[in-house]
Enzyme design. Structure first.
Site, PDB file in Angstrom:
ATOM      1  N   GLU A 206       0.837  -1.105   0.086  1.00  0.00           N
ATOM      2  CA  GLU A 206      -0.004   0.083   0.043  1.00  0.00           C
ATOM      3  C   GLU A 206       0.782   1.206  -0.025  1.00  0.00           C
ATOM      4  O   GLU A 206       0.724   2.323   0.991  1.00  0.00           O
ATOM      5  CB  GLU A 206      -0.861  -0.121   1.193  1.00  0.00           C
TER       6      GLU A 206
ATOM      7  N   GLU B 230      -6.728  -7.653  -0.402  1.00  0.00           N
ATOM      8  CA  GLU B 230      -7.533  -7.404   0.886  1.00  0.00           C
ATOM      9  C   GLU B 230      -8.806  -6.956   0.834  1.00  0.00           C
ATOM     10  O   GLU B 230      -8.974  -6.185   0.105  1.00  0.00           O
ATOM     11  CB  GLU B 230      -6.285  -6.361   1.473  1.00  0.00           C
TER      12      GLU B 230
END
Length: 664
Positions: free
Chosen positions: A142, A298
């Site tokens: 991320e 995710e």
């Protein structure tokens, strides 16, 4: 179909690891992401690596038939690194240091961070590049999630180099930024600083370039790690997890460097309309690299921990959102995380295996979904050069940055919210949408909607013009074709590139009172508009002063200072139609305008007659249907149920039921 989660075995005693593998097999897990936050365990001090525990975990997973998406572990430097090298820590615009104790405490442009990260990646890659369990590489994690911009001295030095490479000489930069305004003219690149805290507005050209620089620095970190993996002999696909429409990183420029796109998505169960935001994110990610299926890296099995209120998902909602991702191009469904943490900031974040154990709704839903995904056949892959969508929604990162800069006629424009408003209208009409930059609007689409295309490059204007002249229908929104790629006005006023195509002239932007202003704020809050094909609707933010020079007026403003003047125009150009809407419609208004342009462009829904709470998506011959919590509905559709293999003529969907139907 990959199925699994982030796995963090270092948080648990080694004697528990075999049980983890056994439970994974029970749940139908096929792949886990491993080692994402393991830097401090893999490298306890500089120059020293401990792979014994990781060897054990990878071997256990391999013996259990579970593949590994192996992370490079560079997302969170260990305490020894920032203690020894505090110069690698990032700073905000005020000069405040972001200290250790959380994660992402590194300046992306720091030479020290890059050296240490490179040494770690090389050591991991040399050890595991040829391990049969490793089927994918997961670079960092991320990028930019918490540290959107760094203003440290490392960033200062890198920004100067970046600018020198971009402009070549200082006079070119001065021209691009318009530095004669406010006596900002530079004599050398060494005088330039990041746009740190200043007395008033910073130079908009400088800020736009700093956003480009920020995205490029994060991308450079990814590319460094990717190249080190390849140099060590890694042949597996390499990815890093995106976060949908994430403003700091221009993913449209990143995807050419990704073997496969992966994405993290967390729609809010408190919001009954969040499934449309989730669909927008799925379509955006799919559209970034449409020729390759993507991976949902995710999501949450149930409740989160980081919102003000963290509602649980309704029974069946987790599987419904997973099916939504598959229908919109995903070939993998993974979660954060496998086993719920017993300590740390995310201990309340749900997981596949919750604290309460296997006698739970979460576990039952996890295992049921695993069994359903395991039963799926190979799903249709995107075919290069073709698309299931007939509508292109234009979305552009650099334009986003420029639209939301300061000192505009309307300074409360939320670019993403406006784009998503148009998407929701299309979604309610069950129309398949690709979300693309203006350069990718071409003959594959019948209709393109381009909201707030304020920064418009010459090549992009040419692409939109070619699209219309070749037979496409274009709907451009207000605040479009105003500046060039440096955020400068072009000679000739506004709409210098699309004005003739649309057959209009723009004189002023007509800012309205912002929707969130106090109730007694003076001025016009809205601008009503209506026409023969457009029932009366409400416009917000802007009511532009446009005049039709060579266009048909399809709707006029019916209230306020622009009453009687054009609001929506249309002009036939070549074989297509160019429309211009001089305001930002509210939710109902967007739906009205969408109905008009869909009908005129001849765009049909994937399936007709569905209620708004039922979602439909097409992926080649695969049609996905999801009831997002509304009343039961029967849907007529012929084909084969992809999960059961049985022929169907219709499907019945209760709340949060879903179906994957292969139309044959």
């Amino acid at each position: 179909m990959h199925y699994g989660a982030d796995y963090n075995p270092e948080q648990w005693p080694e004697e528990l690891w075999p049980d983890d593998v056994a439970r994974m097999r029970e749940a139908g897990v096929t792949m886990v992401s491993l080692g994402i936050f393991s830097w401090s365990r893999i490298q306890p001090r500089e120059g020293e690596f401990d792979f014994r525990w990781l060897d054990r975990v990878i071997d256990l997973l391999h013996e259990g038939g579970i593949a590994v998406d192996l992370a490079t572990a560079t997302a969170s430097p260990p305490p020894w690194a920032t203690t020894t090298y505090p110069e690698m820590l990032p700073q905000n615009a005020d000069g405040t240091t972001y200290w250790p104790g959380s994660r992402q405490q590194f300046a992306p442009s720091s030479p020290v961070y890059r050296r240490l990260a490179g040494e770690l990646v090389t050591a991991i890659a040399e050890r595991y590049a040829r391990h049969p369990a490793v089927v994918m590489w997961h670079v960092n994690n991320e990028y930019g999630c918490h540290l959107n911009m760094d203003f440290s001295d490392a960033a200062r030095d890198a920004f100067r180099r970046w600018l020198a490479d971009r402009y070549g000489d200082i006079e070119a930069l001065n021209a691009a930024w318009g530095t004669d305004f406010w006596s900002q003219r530079y004599q050398s690149f060494d005088e330039i600083l990041p746009p740190r805290k200043a007395p008033y507005s910073v130079n908009p050209g400088q800020m736009l370039d700093y956003r480009r620089f920020t995205s490029d620095m994060l991308l450079e970190c990814y590319l460094m790690e990717r190249d080190l993996l390849r140099a060590a002999g890694a042949t597996q696909p390499i990815t890093t997890n995106f976060m949908g429409a994430f403003e700091p990183a221009n993913y449209a420029q990143w995807v050419e460097h990704m073997d496969v796109v992966s994405d993290d998505a967390y729609p809010d169960p408190n919001d009954p309309e969040s499934f449309r935001a989730a669909a927008f994110q799925r379509d955006l990610v799919r559209s970034l690299k449409p020729e390759v299926p993507w991976i949902l890296m995710e999501q949450a099995t149930n409740a989160l921990n980081w919102r003000p209120s963290n509602a649980p998902k309704a029974p069946g909602q987790m599987a419904a959102l997973s099916a939504q991702a598959i229908g919109r191009g995903a070939d993998g469904v993974l979660f954060f995380q496998w086993r719920q943490s017993k300590a740390g900031a995310e201990k309340f974040h749900s997981a596949m295996l919750p604290h309460a154990g296997t006698d739970t709704r979460t576990w039952r839903e996890v295992t049921a979904l695993g069994a359903q995904l395991a039963a799926l056949p190979a799903l249709p892959a995107p075919a290069p050069g073709t698309t299931d969508a007939r509508v292109a929604l234009v979305f552009d990162w650099e334009n986003w940055w420029a639209v939301e800069a300061s000192d505009h006629p309307m300074n409360q424009v939320d670019y993403l919210a406006v784009v998503q408003r148009w998407y929701r209208a299309l979604h309610r009409r069950h129309v398949q949408v690709d979300i693309v930059p203006p350069s990718r609007v071409d003959h594959r689409y019948a209709l393109a909607i381009a909201p707030l295309l304020y920064l418009l490059r010459e090549a992009d204007a040419a692409a939109l013009t070619s699209f219309v002249e070749g037979g496409g229908h274009l709907l451009a929104g207000p605040f479009t074709d105003v500046v060039d790629e440096c955020d400068r006005f072009r000679d000739g006023g506004f709409l210098t590139q699309l004005g003739a195509l649309c057959g209009i002239r723009l004189e002023d932007f007509g800012a309205l009172v912002a929707p969130d202003a106090v109730n007694n704020a003076p001025g016009e809050r809205e601008a009503r508009f209506a026409g023969e094909f457009v029932p009366e609707s409400t416009g917000t933010l802007l009511a532009e002063e446009i005049e039709a020079t060579d266009a048909t007026v399809e709707a006029v403003f019916t209230s306020g200072r622009r009453a009687g003047h054009p609001a929506l125009t249309a002009r036939r150009a070549g074989h297509g139609v160019a429309r211009y809407l001089a305001t930002v419609p509210d939710e109902a208004g967007a739906l009205v305008v969408v109905d008009h342009v869909l009908a005129d462009a001849g765009v049909e829904p994937v399936l007709a007659g569905l209620p708004e709470h039922v979602e439909v998506a097409r992926r080649g011959e695969l049609v996905t249907l999801v009831n997002h919590g509304g009343p039961d509905v029967d849907v007529t559709i012929g084909g084969v149920d992809a999960v059961t293999g049985e022929r169907v003529a219709s499907v019945r969907l209760a709340a949060f039921d879903w179906a994957l139907v292969l139309e044959r």
